[in-house]
Design a protein around this motif. Structure first.
Motif, PDB file in Angstrom:
ATOM      1  N   UNK A   1      29.792  27.884   4.805  1.00  0.00           N
ATOM      2  CA  UNK A   1      30.664  28.828   4.096  1.00  0.00           C
ATOM      3  C   UNK A   1      30.430  28.769   2.590  1.00  0.00           C
TER       4      UNK A   1
ATOM      5  N   UNK B   1      27.111  30.347   1.741  1.00  0.00           N
ATOM      6  CA  UNK B   1      27.208  31.801   1.882  1.00  0.00           C
ATOM      7  C   UNK B   1      27.961  32.401   0.697  1.00  0.00           C
ATOM      8  N   UNK B   2      29.081  31.799   0.381  1.00  0.00           N
ATOM      9  CA  UNK B   2      29.887  32.300  -0.735  1.00  0.00           C
ATOM     10  C   UNK B   2      29.096  32.272  -2.041  1.00  0.00           C
TER      11      UNK B   2
ATOM     12  N   UNK C   1      26.335  35.011  -1.969  1.00  0.00           N
ATOM     13  CA  UNK C   1      26.919  36.340  -2.132  1.00  0.00           C
ATOM     14  C   UNK C   1      27.382  36.543  -3.562  1.00  0.00           C
ATOM     15  N   UNK C   2      28.018  35.534  -4.074  1.00  0.00           N
ATOM     16  CA  UNK C   2      28.521  35.588  -5.424  1.00  0.00           C
ATOM     17  C   UNK C   2      27.394  35.899  -6.401  1.00  0.00           C
TER      18      UNK C   2
ATOM     19  N   UNK D   1      32.689  43.515  11.441  1.00  0.00           N
ATOM     20  CA  UNK D   1      33.707  42.533  11.068  1.00  0.00           C
ATOM     21  C   UNK D   1      34.722  42.458  12.205  1.00  0.00           C
TER      22      UNK D   1
ATOM     23  N   UNK E   1      39.066  39.517  10.455  1.00  0.00           N
ATOM     24  CA  UNK E   1      38.397  39.617   9.155  1.00  0.00           C
ATOM     25  C   UNK E   1      38.931  40.819   8.386  1.00  0.00           C
TER      26      UNK E   1
ATOM     27  N   UNK F   1      40.913  40.710   4.921  1.00  0.00           N
ATOM     28  CA  UNK F   1      40.321  41.385   3.775  1.00  0.00           C
ATOM     29  C   UNK F   1      41.319  42.388   3.196  1.00  0.00           C
TER      30      UNK F   1
ATOM     31  N   UNK G   1      43.922  40.555   1.250  1.00  0.00           N
ATOM     32  CA  UNK G   1      43.401  40.156  -0.053  1.00  0.00           C
ATOM     33  C   UNK G   1      43.385  41.326  -1.021  1.00  0.00           C
TER      34      UNK G   1
ATOM     35  N   UNK H   1      45.392  42.096  -4.607  1.00  0.00           N
ATOM     36  CA  UNK H   1      44.693  42.319  -5.874  1.00  0.00           C
ATOM     37  C   UNK H   1      45.031  43.665  -6.499  1.00  0.00           C
TER      38      UNK H   1
ATOM     39  N   UNK I   1      23.602  40.034   3.247  1.00  0.00           N
ATOM     40  CA  UNK I   1      24.606  39.891   4.299  1.00  0.00           C
ATOM     41  C   UNK I   1      23.965  39.760   5.671  1.00  0.00           C
TER      42      UNK I   1
ATOM     43  N   UNK J   1      30.517  34.198  10.307  1.00  0.00           N
ATOM     44  CA  UNK J   1      31.131  33.683   9.078  1.00  0.00           C
ATOM     45  C   UNK J   1      31.146  34.682   7.938  1.00  0.00           C
ATOM     46  N   UNK J   2      30.377  35.739   8.061  1.00  0.00           N
ATOM     47  CA  UNK J   2      30.152  36.578   6.890  1.00  0.00           C
ATOM     48  C   UNK J   2      31.412  37.289   6.405  1.00  0.00           C
ATOM     49  N   UNK J   3      32.294  37.621   7.325  1.00  0.00           N
ATOM     50  CA  UNK J   3      33.537  38.280   6.920  1.00  0.00           C
ATOM     51  C   UNK J   3      34.326  37.400   5.969  1.00  0.00           C
ATOM     52  N   UNK J   4      34.388  36.156   6.334  1.00  0.00           N
ATOM     53  CA  UNK J   4      35.088  35.193   5.500  1.00  0.00           C
ATOM     54  C   UNK J   4      34.461  35.084   4.112  1.00  0.00           C
ATOM     55  N   UNK J   5      33.150  35.015   4.084  1.00  0.00           N
ATOM     56  CA  UNK J   5      32.456  34.899   2.804  1.00  0.00           C
ATOM     57  C   UNK J   5      32.714  36.133   1.948  1.00  0.00           C
ATOM     58  N   UNK J   6      32.649  37.287   2.561  1.00  0.00           N
ATOM     59  CA  UNK J   6      32.907  38.523   1.812  1.00  0.00           C
ATOM     60  C   UNK J   6      34.316  38.494   1.235  1.00  0.00           C
ATOM     61  N   UNK J   7      35.264  38.097   2.053  1.00  0.00           N
ATOM     62  CA  UNK J   7      36.655  38.032   1.582  1.00  0.00           C
ATOM     63  C   UNK J   7      36.774  37.091   0.392  1.00  0.00           C
ATOM     64  N   UNK J   8      36.197  35.917   0.516  1.00  0.00           N
ATOM     65  CA  UNK J   8      36.262  34.950  -0.580  1.00  0.00           C
ATOM     66  C   UNK J   8      35.662  35.521  -1.860  1.00  0.00           C
ATOM     67  N   UNK J   9      34.509  36.125  -1.723  1.00  0.00           N
ATOM     68  CA  UNK J   9      33.841  36.643  -2.916  1.00  0.00           C
ATOM     69  C   UNK J   9      34.620  37.810  -3.515  1.00  0.00           C
ATOM     70  N   UNK J  10      35.098  38.668  -2.657  1.00  0.00           N
ATOM     71  CA  UNK J  10      35.870  39.812  -3.170  1.00  0.00           C
ATOM     72  C   UNK J  10      37.112  39.328  -3.909  1.00  0.00           C
ATOM     73  N   UNK J  11      37.666  38.232  -3.439  1.00  0.00           N
ATOM     74  CA  UNK J  11      38.874  37.709  -4.088  1.00  0.00           C
ATOM     75  C   UNK J  11      38.614  37.324  -5.540  1.00  0.00           C
ATOM     76  N   UNK J  12      37.355  37.100  -5.885  1.00  0.00           N
ATOM     77  CA  UNK J  12      37.081  36.736  -7.278  1.00  0.00           C
ATOM     78  C   UNK J  12      36.175  37.758  -7.961  1.00  0.00           C
ATOM     79  N   UNK J  13      36.146  38.951  -7.419  1.00  0.00           N
ATOM     80  CA  UNK J  13      35.340  40.005  -8.031  1.00  0.00           C
ATOM     81  C   UNK J  13      36.282  41.065  -8.596  1.00  0.00           C
TER      82      UNK J  13
END
Lengths: 135, 135
Positions: A69, A72-73, A76-77, A101, A105, A109, A112, A116, B80, B87-99
């Motif tokens: 994770x 991946x993060x 992606x970042x 998704x 998910x 999302x 989240x 925001x 992606x 796992x990718x949905x989770x990663x996208x969510x995490x990244x979007x949370x800080x974008x």
DNA sequence: TTTATAAGTCTACAAATGTAAACTATAAGT
DNA sequence: ACTTATAGTTTACATTTGTAGACTTATAAA
């Protein structure tokens, strides 16, 4: 981590830990990479500190030093941060529209995003150029 | 397109078309790349067909052959698609949370997600290993 | 105990990438 | 017409990446 190295990591991440034999076998099922190539990739991953091993002389177990994770993060970042801040929302939307998704998910999302929304800016400026480029 | 080449493209995308002089100037404001380095990058982008030029002997204008949005979408897609589908949905969510996304981006994204929700699977299987890896 | 198999290490080599100097030609100013 | 600044081309070189053969050594089998 390069794309080929990433493939190696995916199998180790999934197995938790793995011997080169296992990796060679699994990777061999989906690519035509020679065992030598896979061994090289494992060595490089060790040198880059993405893998540790239990030091056995043979049938050594390789373990990731970074969680899937997190990797991946981070990846992606980086990708997203290298892109135009103004356009990236659109790109994400387009890509998500063609990414599978799970219901969970999607709900997560959406949650989240809802959180925001209040603090979201009206617009995001393009950051492709340094601020003072017109001087 | 490599990361340095990407930086060059960003300024040309923003300007629509540009001379090497403009590119060298703008890139010089945010990096310490030598003019030579930037010229090399422009040449490579031309060879890779990401740029065309108007053929002038001097003060030549370089134009992208691919739209920024398309390039961004392709790149994101590749990133992606190289990741574990589970796992990718989770990663996208995490990244979007800080974008940083604009209100409009968020609404558009939510809309897209809402549309996808009905057809979304309960779960997405991990695709890090070939299907028959346990045989 | 000898031997063979294969795990791990070394070496190799082409292509891509980051980085840039040197060279050539062209247009603008004197 | 001549000089000069510089846009564009060539050449260069170290590092990374993709790809893999060759070699060494440890262990399981005979």
């Amino acid at each position: 981590m390069t794309t080929s190295e990433w493939e190696i990591m995916r199998v180790i991440w999934t197995l938790g830990e793995a011997t080169s034999r296992q990796i060679i076998r699994v990777i061999g099922l989906k690519t035509d990479w020679s065992p030598s190539t896979i061994k090289t990739l494992i060595t490089r991953l060790k040198n880059k500190n993405y893998l540790t091993d239990n030091g056995a002389a043979r049938d050594r177990l390789y373990t990731p030093t970074i969680a899937e994770q997190d990797a991946m993060t981070d990846t992606l970042h980086q990708t997203i941060n290298s892109m135009c801040a103004m356009c990236v929302g659109d790109a994400i939307t387009t890509v998500i529209a063609s990414t599978t998704l799970s219901q969970h998910d999607i709900l997560h999302l959406q949650d989240t995003l809802t959180q925001r929304l209040p603090a979201a800016p009206e617009t995001v400026a393009c950051d492709c150029m340094p601020d003072n480029w017109e001087d």
